[in-house]
Enzyme design. Structure first.
Site, PDB file in Angstrom:
ATOM      1  N   HIS A  88       0.829  -1.202   0.000  1.00 33.97           N
ATOM      2  CA  HIS A  88       0.000   0.000   0.000  1.00 33.97           C
ATOM      3  C   HIS A  88       0.865   1.254   0.000  1.00 33.97           C
ATOM      4  O   HIS A  88       1.962   1.282   0.562  1.00 33.97           O
ATOM      5  CB  HIS A  88      -1.002   0.006   1.162  1.00 33.97           C
ATOM      6  CG  HIS A  88      -0.416  -0.072   2.533  1.00 33.97           C
ATOM      7  ND1 HIS A  88       0.047   1.035   3.212  1.00 33.97           N
ATOM      8  CD2 HIS A  88      -0.255  -1.119   3.375  1.00 33.97           C
ATOM      9  CE1 HIS A  88       0.471   0.667   4.415  1.00 33.97           C
ATOM     10  NE2 HIS A  88       0.313  -0.633   4.539  1.00 33.97           N
ATOM     11  N   ASP A  90      -0.135   4.398   1.066  1.00 35.74           N
ATOM     12  CA  ASP A  90      -0.398   5.372   2.126  1.00 35.74           C
ATOM     13  C   ASP A  90       0.282   4.976   3.428  1.00 35.74           C
ATOM     14  O   ASP A  90       0.716   3.827   3.606  1.00 35.74           O
ATOM     15  CB  ASP A  90      -1.904   5.537   2.346  1.00 35.74           C
ATOM     16  CG  ASP A  90      -2.607   4.235   2.722  1.00 35.74           C
ATOM     17  OD1 ASP A  90      -2.140   3.152   2.316  1.00 35.74           O
ATOM     18  OD2 ASP A  90      -3.633   4.291   3.428  1.00 35.74           O
ATOM     19  N   ASP A 121       6.266   0.333   7.309  1.00 35.91           N
ATOM     20  CA  ASP A 121       4.860   0.080   6.980  1.00 35.91           C
ATOM     21  C   ASP A 121       4.389   1.059   5.928  1.00 35.91           C
ATOM     22  O   ASP A 121       3.742   2.037   6.246  1.00 35.91           O
ATOM     23  CB  ASP A 121       4.016   0.189   8.251  1.00 35.91           C
ATOM     24  CG  ASP A 121       2.561  -0.175   8.047  1.00 35.91           C
ATOM     25  OD1 ASP A 121       2.256  -0.832   7.038  1.00 35.91           O
ATOM     26  OD2 ASP A 121       1.733   0.206   8.892  1.00 35.91           O
ATOM     27  N   GLU A 154      -5.185   1.908   2.380  1.00 33.00           N
ATOM     28  CA  GLU A 154      -5.160   0.729   3.250  1.00 33.00           C
ATOM     29  C   GLU A 154      -5.251   1.113   4.709  1.00 33.00           C
ATOM     30  O   GLU A 154      -5.858   0.396   5.519  1.00 33.00           O
ATOM     31  CB  GLU A 154      -3.886  -0.084   2.988  1.00 33.00           C
ATOM     32  CG  GLU A 154      -3.879  -1.475   3.609  1.00 33.00           C
ATOM     33  CD  GLU A 154      -3.405  -1.494   5.055  1.00 33.00           C
ATOM     34  OE1 GLU A 154      -3.635  -2.510   5.739  1.00 33.00           O
ATOM     35  OE2 GLU A 154      -2.800  -0.495   5.514  1.00 33.00           O
ATOM     36  N   GLU A 155      -4.668   2.256   5.061  1.00 30.12           N
ATOM     37  CA  GLU A 155      -4.609   2.644   6.470  1.00 30.12           C
ATOM     38  C   GLU A 155      -5.938   3.188   7.000  1.00 30.12           C
ATOM     39  O   GLU A 155      -6.053   3.443   8.203  1.00 30.12           O
ATOM     40  CB  GLU A 155      -3.511   3.699   6.678  1.00 30.12           C
ATOM     41  CG  GLU A 155      -2.092   3.203   6.411  1.00 30.12           C
ATOM     42  CD  GLU A 155      -1.587   2.230   7.460  1.00 30.12           C
ATOM     43  OE1 GLU A 155      -2.376   1.835   8.348  1.00 30.12           O
ATOM     44  OE2 GLU A 155      -0.404   1.856   7.397  1.00 30.12           O
ATOM     45  N   GLU A 180       3.263  -6.791   4.123  1.00 31.06           N
ATOM     46  CA  GLU A 180       3.210  -6.156   5.441  1.00 31.06           C
ATOM     47  C   GLU A 180       4.361  -6.664   6.318  1.00 31.06           C
ATOM     48  O   GLU A 180       4.779  -7.820   6.200  1.00 31.06           O
ATOM     49  CB  GLU A 180       1.880  -6.455   6.128  1.00 31.06           C
ATOM     50  CG  GLU A 180       0.659  -5.897   5.434  1.00 31.06           C
ATOM     51  CD  GLU A 180       0.477  -4.400   5.676  1.00 31.06           C
ATOM     52  OE1 GLU A 180       1.293  -3.805   6.401  1.00 31.06           O
ATOM     53  OE2 GLU A 180      -0.500  -3.835   5.135  1.00 31.06           O
TER      54      GLU A 180
END
Length: 408
Positions: A88, A90, A121, A154-155, A180
């Site tokens: 991801h 973001d 992350d 995603e966040e 991840e």
């Protein structure tokens, strides 16, 4: 297990670009994409430019809203087995800048660590996937294909990212691997076949708004006090009231992750609200969870008739799990033996990921988490990730992808 004649040229292609890979990871960290507020355009443009520079000609952008782009890039041919590598774009916001020892977007590399928001992350993993895809394209895949899917949002629930991509039919593959960070006490700690789900909900408590000087003279209910009592009871008792599958794993119940109450001095509080974050397991359903929670609130109200509480479930992301015997899990285990020197055990990713939208909505078996960095450093001030792990990630993704697509 050692590298084979087919593995060695692929690993060499990754290692030859090690410095370029780290430089790119730094560029990603230095390009803000905090969510909220949510705007991945700058970081998506950076990735697209790098993919084209590395020889990836098939790069597409798909977006539910212009400021929320998702990137899809392809290596290989058509007609064979297809694997998605997913990360991801973001990050969480940096939070209180006074808590950071360095500029959160400075992307400093010191003592073997890349520092900054999203380093672990998961911009380190995104960089690794970009370079793994380039190595696979240069190495050649014949009929098989590897697709890089880099998602927005995603966040904050994936409304503009994997959820939208899955619901609109844009995700098509035989399997998917998410990058991840899977380390908690050591990097590359487990190969996480399970993605826990997430349910985010608020409880609103009503009381009596009035002039505070007469609260002892007239019947009144302090919404803040009622909220505090309910938070304490929920912290102590809710986990035991939730239906869940038999086994050693348990949900994580986080009560009071947000809270607000009252108006100002002189006003007796007539309303209070607190938010909760529960991480669920495969087999738990939304309907059963809401039933359990509402039963808990009814019992609390029966014990204290002054309690007036209302539930508002804001987000439900289901848990998902890939079969541990799936070919993709086997390919990742084989790659870990080559790159890391041992076979990492299977595990459960503690948080929610994009995996349920891939697996449950799009029907793509999905490995929930296998990526560089440490999960406890994510969403914290002074986030960092080991540089060596980012390089290992590129090797792992390239090897696992080739082994999976060519195993058919």
């Amino acid at each position: 297990m050692t590298t084979t004649a087919a593995d060695e040229p692929l690993v060499d292609l990754v290692r030859a670009r090690r410095d370029e890979l780290i430089d790119f990871a730094r560029e990603l960290v230095a390009t803000p994409s905090p969510n909220p507020p949510g705007d991945e355009r700058a970081v998506a443009a950076l990735v697209e430019a790098k993919l084209r520079e590395l020889g990836i000609a098939r790069v597409d952008t798909a977006a539910a809203e212009p400021e929320r782009p998702n990137l899809l890039a392809h290596a290989g041919g058509e007609g064979g087995r297809t694997l998605i590598l997913c990360g991801h774009l973001d990050t969480k916001p940096p939070g209180d800048l006074a808590e950071w020892a360095r500029d959160p977007y400075g992307a400093a590399v010191e003592n073997g660590e890349l520092h900054g928001v999203g380093s672990g992350d998961m911009k380190g993993a995104v960089a690794a996937m970009v370079f793994a895809l380039a190595a696979l394209e240069e190495h050649g895949l014949d009929r098989d294909r590897v697709t890089l899917v880099l998602t927005a949002d995603e966040e904050a629930g994936s409304q503009f990212g994997s959820r939208w991509l899955a619901e609109s039919g844009r995700l098509v593959a035989d399997a998917a691997l998410l990058g991840e960070p899977c380390g908690i006490v050591r990097e590359w700690e487990t190969i996480d076949t399970v993605s826990r789900g997430a349910v985010l909900f608020k409880v609103r408590v009503r009381g009596t708004q009035m002039h505070s000087s007469i609260s002892d003279r007239l019947p009144s209910v302090n919404a803040t006090v009622q909220m505090a009592r309910l938070v304490d009871r929920m912290e102590r008792e809710l986990l035991g009231r939730l239906r869940r599958p038999a086994g050693t794993a348990v949900p994580t119940v986080n009560v009071g992750v947000t809270a607000r109450a009252g108006v100002f001095y002189g006003v007796y509080p007539g309303e209070a609200e607190f938010g909760c974050d529960v991480r669920t397991l495969p087999g738990m359903t939304r309907d059963e969870f809401v039933e359990d929670l509402e039963a808990f609130l009814r019992e609390a109200a029966a014990d204290d008739p002054a309690l007036d509480a209302e539930l508002d479930v804001e987000l439900w992301v289901p848990a998902s799990e890939i079969d541990p015997a799936h070919d993709l899990v086997t390919a990742v285990r084989e790659a870990s033996l080559i790159v890391l020197g041992d076979e990492r055990p299977l595990g459960v990713f503690p948080g929610a990921t994009d995996a349920p939208f891939f697996q449950l909505t799009a029907g793509i078996p999905t490995l929930a988490a296998f990526g560089p960095g440490f999960l406890p450093r994510a969403h914290t001030p002074n986030e960092s990730a080991p540089v060596a792990g980012i390089v290992q990630a590129a090797e792992l993704y390239a090897l696992a992808a080739r082994r999976y697509v060519e195993a058919a």
